[in-house]
Design an enzyme around this catalytic site. Structure first.
Site, short mmCIF file in Angstrom:
data_model
loop_
_atom_site.label_atom_id
_atom_site.label_comp_id
_atom_site.label_asym_id
_atom_site.label_seq_id
_atom_site.Cartn_x
_atom_site.Cartn_y
_atom_site.Cartn_z
N GLU A 117 -0.98 -1.20 -4.97
CA GLU A 117 -2.22 -0.47 -5.23
C GLU A 117 -2.00 0.53 -6.36
O GLU A 117 -1.04 1.30 -6.35
CB GLU A 117 -2.68 0.26 -3.97
CG GLU A 117 -4.01 0.98 -4.17
CD GLU A 117 -4.52 1.60 -2.90
OE1 GLU A 117 -5.15 0.89 -2.10
OE2 GLU A 117 -4.25 2.80 -2.70
N ASP A 136 0.88 -1.17 0.00
CA ASP A 136 0.00 0.00 0.00
C ASP A 136 0.92 1.21 0.00
O ASP A 136 1.43 1.61 1.05
CB ASP A 136 -0.90 -0.01 1.23
CG ASP A 136 -1.84 1.17 1.26
OD1 ASP A 136 -2.33 1.57 0.19
OD2 ASP A 136 -2.09 1.71 2.36
N ASP A 181 -2.80 1.11 6.80
CA ASP A 181 -1.88 0.81 5.69
C ASP A 181 -1.39 -0.64 5.75
O ASP A 181 -1.16 -1.27 4.72
CB ASP A 181 -0.69 1.76 5.71
CG ASP A 181 -1.12 3.20 5.84
OD1 ASP A 181 -1.34 3.84 4.81
OD2 ASP A 181 -1.26 3.67 6.99
#
EC number: 3.1.21.10
Length: 189
Positions: free
Chosen positions: A68, A7, A141
């Site tokens: 991501e 992330d 996260d």
């Protein structure tokens, strides 16, 4: 399949590793968040993230890195920093010959919760349940990094089937065009 989920972010960059087994079985291996101080120069922050990514890749030896995909955010500066962090992680994987796959937030949410519009609390709750964790990964996260890894484990078979289908279609098109060229050439004689 061992997957490193990332992330990306300049302030907090989540890293999570899972092993995917048969069906939808996934086992947590490691999770953490790398933080960089906002007062550091951008290049120093990216270097820290890159070094952390290299360390995680070398330690956990993932078969693929799932990152991501940044597609839009209201704050352009945040979006740029997120994209830059994801880029240095992708570069670290590419230097080691490890494939990189990008997933949108809605793909990850849909894979993990069943809804592409799930909120962070729902994603964290499902990651905790799927991985049978005693406590929810924190901060968000960390949970998001694990969610990315889970998403990739579950979507990888479909991604591979689609890649094979696209390759077969491209080959069929190439053969058709070659045959068409032969027919045209024979007709002009």
């Amino acid at each position: 399949m061992r997957v490193l989920g990332v992330d990306p972010g300049l302030t907090r960059c989540g890293f999570g590793v899972v092993d995917g087994g048969g069906g939808r079985t996934v086992t947590p291996i490691a999770v953490d968040v790398v933080r960089t101080p906002a007062d550091l120069e951008l290049s120093s922050r990216l270097l820290r993230i890159s070094e952390a990514a290299e360390s995680w890749i070398d330690l956990h030896r993932p078969e693929v890195v799932a990152i991501e995909r940044v597609f839009s955010q209201h704050n352009v500066r945040t979006a740029m920093g997120t994209a830059q962090a994801g880029g240095v992680v992708a570069l670290a994987a590419a230097r080691r010959g490890i494939p990189v796959c990008f997933h949108t937030p809605s793909e990850v949410k849909a894979a993990v919760t069943g809804s592409g519009s799930a909120d962070k609390a729902q994603v964290t709750a499902m990651v905790t349940r799927i991985l049978k964790l005693a406590a929810a990964p924190k901060p968000a996260d960390a949970a998001d990094a694990l969610a990315l890894a889970i998403c990739h484990c579950w979507r990888a078979p479909m991604i591979e089937r689609m890649a094979r289908a696209e390759a077969a279609a491209a080959e069929q098109k190439r053969r058709y065009q070659a045959r068409l060229a032969e027919v045209k050439k024979a007709g002009t004689r």
